[in-house]
Motif scaffolding. Structure first.
Motif, PDB file in Angstrom:
ATOM      1  N   GLU A  13       0.837  -1.202   0.000  1.00  0.00           N
ATOM      2  CA  GLU A  13       0.000   0.000   0.000  1.00  0.00           C
ATOM      3  C   GLU A  13       0.874   1.255   0.000  1.00  0.00           C
ATOM      4  OE1 GLU A  13      -2.352  -0.915   3.509  1.00  0.00           O
ATOM      5  OE2 GLU A  13      -3.901  -1.828   2.241  1.00  0.00           O
ATOM      6  N   ALA A  14       1.999   1.163  -0.718  1.00  0.00           N
ATOM      7  CA  ALA A  14       2.974   2.257  -0.865  1.00  0.00           C
ATOM      8  C   ALA A  14       3.537   2.720   0.469  1.00  0.00           C
ATOM      9  CB  ALA A  14       2.362   3.425  -1.638  1.00  0.00           C
ATOM     10  N   ASN A  15       3.628   1.807   1.419  1.00  0.00           N
ATOM     11  CA  ASN A  15       4.178   2.122   2.736  1.00  0.00           C
ATOM     12  C   ASN A  15       5.581   1.541   2.889  1.00  0.00           C
ATOM     13  OD1 ASN A  15       1.911   3.508   3.894  1.00  0.00           O
ATOM     14  ND2 ASN A  15       0.870   1.542   3.938  1.00  0.00           N
ATOM     15  N   GLY A  16       6.508   2.062   2.138  1.00  0.00           N
ATOM     16  CA  GLY A  16       7.898   1.640   2.262  1.00  0.00           C
ATOM     17  C   GLY A  16       8.115   0.166   1.982  1.00  0.00           C
ATOM     18  N   PRO A  17       8.080  -0.235   0.721  1.00  0.00           N
ATOM     19  CA  PRO A  17       8.188  -1.649   0.374  1.00  0.00           C
ATOM     20  C   PRO A  17       9.615  -2.207   0.357  1.00  0.00           C
ATOM     21  CG  PRO A  17       7.956  -0.364  -1.606  1.00  0.00           C
ATOM     22  CD  PRO A  17       7.837   0.600  -0.450  1.00  0.00           C
ATOM     23  N   ASP A  18      10.610  -1.414   0.694  1.00  0.00           N
ATOM     24  CA  ASP A  18      12.004  -1.858   0.543  1.00  0.00           C
ATOM     25  C   ASP A  18      12.306  -3.153   1.293  1.00  0.00           C
ATOM     26  OD1 ASP A  18      12.340   0.393  -0.995  1.00  0.00           O
ATOM     27  OD2 ASP A  18      13.385   1.529   0.553  1.00  0.00           O
ATOM     28  N   GLN A  19      11.903  -3.257   2.536  1.00  0.00           N
ATOM     29  CA  GLN A  19      12.187  -4.465   3.315  1.00  0.00           C
ATOM     30  C   GLN A  19      11.416  -5.670   2.775  1.00  0.00           C
ATOM     31  OE1 GLN A  19      14.631  -4.715   5.620  1.00  0.00           O
ATOM     32  NE2 GLN A  19      15.040  -2.620   4.947  1.00  0.00           N
ATOM     33  N   LEU A  20      10.233  -5.419   2.269  1.00  0.00           N
ATOM     34  CA  LEU A  20       9.429  -6.467   1.653  1.00  0.00           C
ATOM     35  C   LEU A  20      10.146  -7.007   0.407  1.00  0.00           C
ATOM     36  CD1 LEU A  20       5.620  -6.046   1.096  1.00  0.00           C
ATOM     37  CD2 LEU A  20       7.052  -7.114  -0.604  1.00  0.00           C
ATOM     38  N   VAL A  21      10.671  -6.111  -0.410  1.00  0.00           N
ATOM     39  CA  VAL A  21      11.380  -6.508  -1.637  1.00  0.00           C
ATOM     40  C   VAL A  21      12.626  -7.322  -1.287  1.00  0.00           C
ATOM     41  CG1 VAL A  21      12.663  -5.626  -3.635  1.00  0.00           C
ATOM     42  CG2 VAL A  21      10.476  -4.606  -3.010  1.00  0.00           C
ATOM     43  N   LYS A  22      13.355  -6.890  -0.276  1.00  0.00           N
ATOM     44  CA  LYS A  22      14.555  -7.630   0.139  1.00  0.00           C
ATOM     45  C   LYS A  22      14.196  -9.017   0.651  1.00  0.00           C
ATOM     46  CE  LYS A  22      17.212  -3.519   1.286  1.00  0.00           C
ATOM     47  NZ  LYS A  22      17.746  -2.668   2.363  1.00  0.00           N
TER      48      LYS A  22
END
Length: 152
Positions: free
Chosen positions: A128-137
């Motif tokens: 939901e556009a809430n900082g996806p960086d950790q999810l992607v990693k």
């Protein structure tokens, strides 16, 4: 080899075509892990671990299970609304993927296919556009454990 182990992502609106990607197996592990939070008496964690080890073997299955749990945590941390999932104990539900599950699988599939920009796009929707960086990693770690199809 079971049909679940041979499951593939079919061509869809994602533009990702990944022959050999274990969509059904990953989805079952994820659903069992989610179920363990909602219905602890069903022992979803133990069932997910046993299933992952059945599909990928003992050491790799345990790693996939562990990294999927981390990914699940990252998804739940990023999202502001609940993460819906299909009932892992329902045969009818097993044949359907809801949009959120589709985004999750596409994040992993894009990483697995070496398309990190696409993974980030799907992660934006999933988080939901809430900082996806950790999810992607976390998705990249799951994808890195999955075997690639053998070249002919």
């Amino acid at each position: 080899m079971s049909q679940t182990r041979n499951a593939q992502i079919q061509p869809d609106r994602s533009g990702i075509l990944t022959t050999g990607f274990p969509k059904s197996a990953l989805l079952r592990v994820f659903r069992l892990q989610m179920q363990s939070i909602d219905v602890p008496a069903k022992h979803g964690w133990m069932r997910a671990l046993a299933y992952a080890q059945q599909v990928w073997g003992r050491p790799i299955g345990a790693q996939v299970f562990s990294e999927m749990a981390v990914l699940m945590d990252r998804v739940m941390t990023a999202r502001r609304s609940p993460m819906g999932y299909g009932n892992p104990d329902c045969e009818c539900c097993a044949n359907r993927i809801n949009p959120l599950e589709g985004y999750l699988l596409n994040v992993i599939a894009a990483q697995w296919a070496g398309k990190p920009a696409q993974a980030e796009g799907f992660a934006l929707f999933l988080s939901e556009a809430n900082g996806p960086d950790q999810l992607v990693k976390a998705a990249a770690r799951v994808a890195g454990l999955l075997p690639k199809p053998q070249a002919n």
